[in-house]
Design an enzyme around this catalytic site. Structure first.
Site, mmCIF file in Angstrom:
data_model
loop_
_atom_site.group_PDB
_atom_site.id
_atom_site.type_symbol
_atom_site.label_atom_id
_atom_site.label_comp_id
_atom_site.label_asym_id
_atom_site.label_seq_id
_atom_site.Cartn_x
_atom_site.Cartn_y
_atom_site.Cartn_z
ATOM 1 N N GLU A 88 -11.346 0.848 -3.484
ATOM 2 C CA GLU A 88 -10.578 1.318 -2.326
ATOM 3 C C GLU A 88 -9.370 2.105 -2.814
ATOM 4 O O GLU A 88 -9.201 2.311 -4.016
ATOM 5 C CB GLU A 88 -10.133 0.116 -1.466
ATOM 6 C CG GLU A 88 -9.298 -0.908 -2.217
ATOM 7 C CD GLU A 88 -9.217 -2.265 -1.536
ATOM 8 O OE1 GLU A 88 -9.997 -2.542 -0.612
ATOM 9 O OE2 GLU A 88 -8.360 -3.062 -1.951
ATOM 10 N N ASP A 109 0.817 -1.222 0.000
ATOM 11 C CA ASP A 109 0.000 0.000 0.000
ATOM 12 C C ASP A 109 0.847 1.267 0.000
ATOM 13 O O ASP A 109 0.657 2.153 0.852
ATOM 14 C CB ASP A 109 -0.934 0.018 1.232
ATOM 15 C CG ASP A 109 -1.746 -1.250 1.380
ATOM 16 O OD1 ASP A 109 -2.219 -1.765 0.364
ATOM 17 O OD2 ASP A 109 -1.899 -1.731 2.515
HETATM 18 C C1 6LW Z 1 -5.686 -2.044 2.011
HETATM 19 C C2 6LW Z 1 -6.357 -2.116 0.722
HETATM 20 C C3 6LW Z 1 -5.565 -3.172 0.141
HETATM 21 O O1 6LW Z 1 -6.308 -1.287 2.950
HETATM 22 O O2 6LW Z 1 -5.327 -4.098 1.096
HETATM 23 O O3 6LW Z 1 -4.365 -3.932 -1.629
HETATM 24 C C4 6LW Z 1 -5.672 -3.508 2.315
HETATM 25 N N1 6LW Z 1 -5.095 -3.098 -1.017
HETATM 26 O O4 6LW Z 1 -6.308 -0.976 -0.031
HETATM 27 C C5 6LW Z 1 -4.687 -3.863 3.340
HETATM 28 O O5 6LW Z 1 -3.385 -3.647 2.868
#
Ligand code: 6LW
Length: 569
Positions: free
Chosen positions: A232, A47
């Site tokens: 996200e 991240d």
């Molecule tokens: C993070 C989300 C993700 O919050 O995994 O790969 C989660 N992306 O954006 C935890 O790293």
């Protein structure tokens, strides 16, 4: 021409051809000096979020149940990165007491505005005060000190980000589960103005993107569920007067992808880039050199080049990702309407080597692979599991040694055990520790642990096991499985060397009393379980020093003289 000279001409031609083939081969396997290698930050570093201040770049990654939280890296060339500290390095900033493995600190964003650094992140699974979830800390110097957390109320979801507009307004973006949830992983992205004096969200919250829009229809990945899952990791950028909204979707495994939208206004409506996703490896092999590319952030250099940093996994021994999710970078061309990743080669794909950014190369001094524990403070690389609440370790009590108390807590529990570890950054590595201990009492053990989380680890320790002094290797391979001893020898001395090494997914363990004669505990043990999808999905493998009295109280200590870690090419 004489026959002999025809022959020599022929053989010269042959030699030349051989030389050309050799050259071609060498150039093919060794990247030219003008290229850099991915990952740019190896080992458990998912991240990534990046910001630039003049000629300096700062990058943060997720730290989950590990303390201190949010490692911060610095670079001037985007390739050579140095960990300069941690954003959350005081227990008052980070309560990880009750968090699960792969809970704790998720996905930080780092931004710089008006002489101040801002880091916003989510604390997941803290049960004492469930209202404490998304928070911001600030600093004038990225090395710290960073402030105490400013908790943002009424900010649901994960992966918060901040956008500082040129009119002085600040906006928070995050994700949430929409009220009309159509399927389990249905998420949306919302934006709201943030008052950074009161740290309160103000005005109306606007849902700007909704994963349901393309669900089972539409243009984004044909609307397949795995494509539109888990909206996200949003970040807003402004370029040429337009607002761009970058997100990740598909979830953090094989289906991971990065897409972008654009609007004339911060609150939308956002129009989709017809070429989305701009980065994904979802349709490639899940044993590719790296997979699961996603969760990205963009940065523009002082020379006007754009780059994208993102997470990916390097599988080996099948689909396993023992090293966890690491930080990668690829070039971006953003001279047109939309950013194009890796424009000159494989558009939308990351590669193991890319041409270097046009930035002056920054040399990072080669660090001594051995930590002698001579300094007053622990080096930045070291990490604890959950928040340490007492002084159970010391560099001062015995000069030149890291002293660790045997405590009842164990590596198999949701606690802060006497464990201090570092990331496994290479597929193949050697780690050696020299340690001393007094007569071991019943239940006491000390040595090395190689762990993914409390349910998946190797443990090689000197121990007192029901009155017998032994050195043993054990492993735990799942929540429902018991820790199992796979090798054990009688052992009487009070000081020793312990070594763990790996050749890709095969791990070997040995020990020595004098550092010259080594006894193998076991060689080539299959370590793929450390990287199975189910095992600590969000973190990576950590190698650490360990001391436990396994439930009993103890006043005994283990003294670690030095710890050495080297990657093997
Ligand atoms: C993070 C989300 C993700 O919050 O995994 O790969 C989660 N992306 O954006 C935890 O790293």
């Amino acid at each position: 021409m004489k026959i002999a000279s025809i022959y020599s001409l022929k053989s010269k031609k042959k030699t030349n051809r051989l030389l050309i083939i050799l050259l071609w081969f060498v150039v093919g396997i060794c990247p030219a000096q003008s290229e850099y290698n991915n990952p740019i930050i190896p080992g458990f570093n998912p991240d990534p979020s990046i910001c630039r201040v003049g000629e300096d770049y700062y990058l943060v990654t997720s730290s989950f149940e590990y303390f201190p939280g949010v490692p911060i890296y610095h670079s001037r060339d985007l390739i050579n990165w140095k960990m300069i500290g941690h954003v959350l390095n005081r227990p008052s900033q980070l309560d990880l007491d009750s968090v699960n493995c792969s809970g704790g600190i998720y996905a930080p964003t780092i931004r710089y505005n008006n002489d101040t650094f801002y880091m916003i992140t989510t604390l997941v699974g803290q049960t004492k005060n469930p209202k404490q979830r998304n928070f911001i800390v600030t600093a004038k110097d990225p090395k710290g000190p960073w402030s105490e957390p400013h908790w943002v109320e009424n900010a649901p979801g994960i992966d918060p980000s901040l956008f500082f507009d040129d009119n002085g307004k600040v906006y928070y973006s995050g994700n949430d589960s929409p009220a009309n949830k159509l399927w389990d992983k249905h998420r949306n992205i919302w934006i709201q103005e943030l008052d950074i004096n009161s740290w309160k969200l103000v005005g109306k919250r606007i849902d700007v993107l909704d994963g349901g829009e393309y669900y089972k229809k539409g243009t984004l990945d044909g609307g397949i569920e795995s494509g539109v899952n888990n909206y996200e990791a949003s970040h807003v950028y402004k370029k040429d007067g337009k607002y761009y909204l970058l997100i990740a979707h598909g979830g953090t495994s094989q289906n991971h992808a990065v897409s972008i939208w654009r609007s004339d206004s911060i609150f939308g409506p956002y129009k989709i880039n017809p070429s989305n996703p701009i980065l994904t490896h979802r349709d490639l092999s899940n044993e590719l050199y790296f997979t699961s590319t996603g969760h990205a952030d963009l940065v523009e250099t002082q020379n006007g080049e754009w780059w994208i940093v993102y997470l990916a996994k390097r599988p080996y021994g099948g689909e396993n990702h023992i090293l966890g999710r690491e930080t990668f970078m690829s070039p971006v061309n953003w001279s047109g309407d939309w950013p194009v990743v890796n424009p000159k080669r494989k558009i939308g794909r990351g590669e193991l080597n890319h041409p270097k950014p046009k930035l002056p190369e920054q040399k990072i001094e080669n660090k001594n692979p051995r930590d002698e524990f001579d300094s007053a403070q622990l080096e930045n690389i070291w990490t604890f599991i959950r928040t340490p609440r007492s002084n159970w370790w010391s560099l001062a009590e015995r000069k030149g040694f890291l002293r660790m108390a045997f405590r009842p807590e164990t590596i198999t529990e949701k606690v802060n055990p006497s464990f201090i570890g570092r990331r496994q950054e290479h597929k193949s590595f050697v780690a050696v520790v020299k340690l001393e201990f007094n007569q071991l009492n019943e239940n006491e053990e000390t040595g090395l642990v190689i762990e993914r989380d409390k349910d998946y680890f190797f443990k090689c320790t000197f121990r007192n096991l029901e009155g017998r002094k032994v050195v043993s290797l054990s492993m735990k391979n799942g929540a429902d499985l018991k820790e199992e001893i796979i090798s054990s020898f009688p052992f009487e001395a009070n000081s020793a060397f312990m070594e763990v090494s790996s050749k890709e997914y095969l791990y070997s363990f040995r020990y020595s009393i004098n550092g010259r004669d080594w006894v193998t505990l076991k060689s080539d043990v299959d370590g793929r379980f450390l990287g199975l999808a189910g095992a600590g999905r969000f973190t990576g493998t950590i190698i650490g020093m360990y001391a436990s009295s396994n439930g009993k109280t103890s006043v005994n200590n283990a003294d670690f003289d030095w710890f050495e870690y080297s990657g093997v090419k």
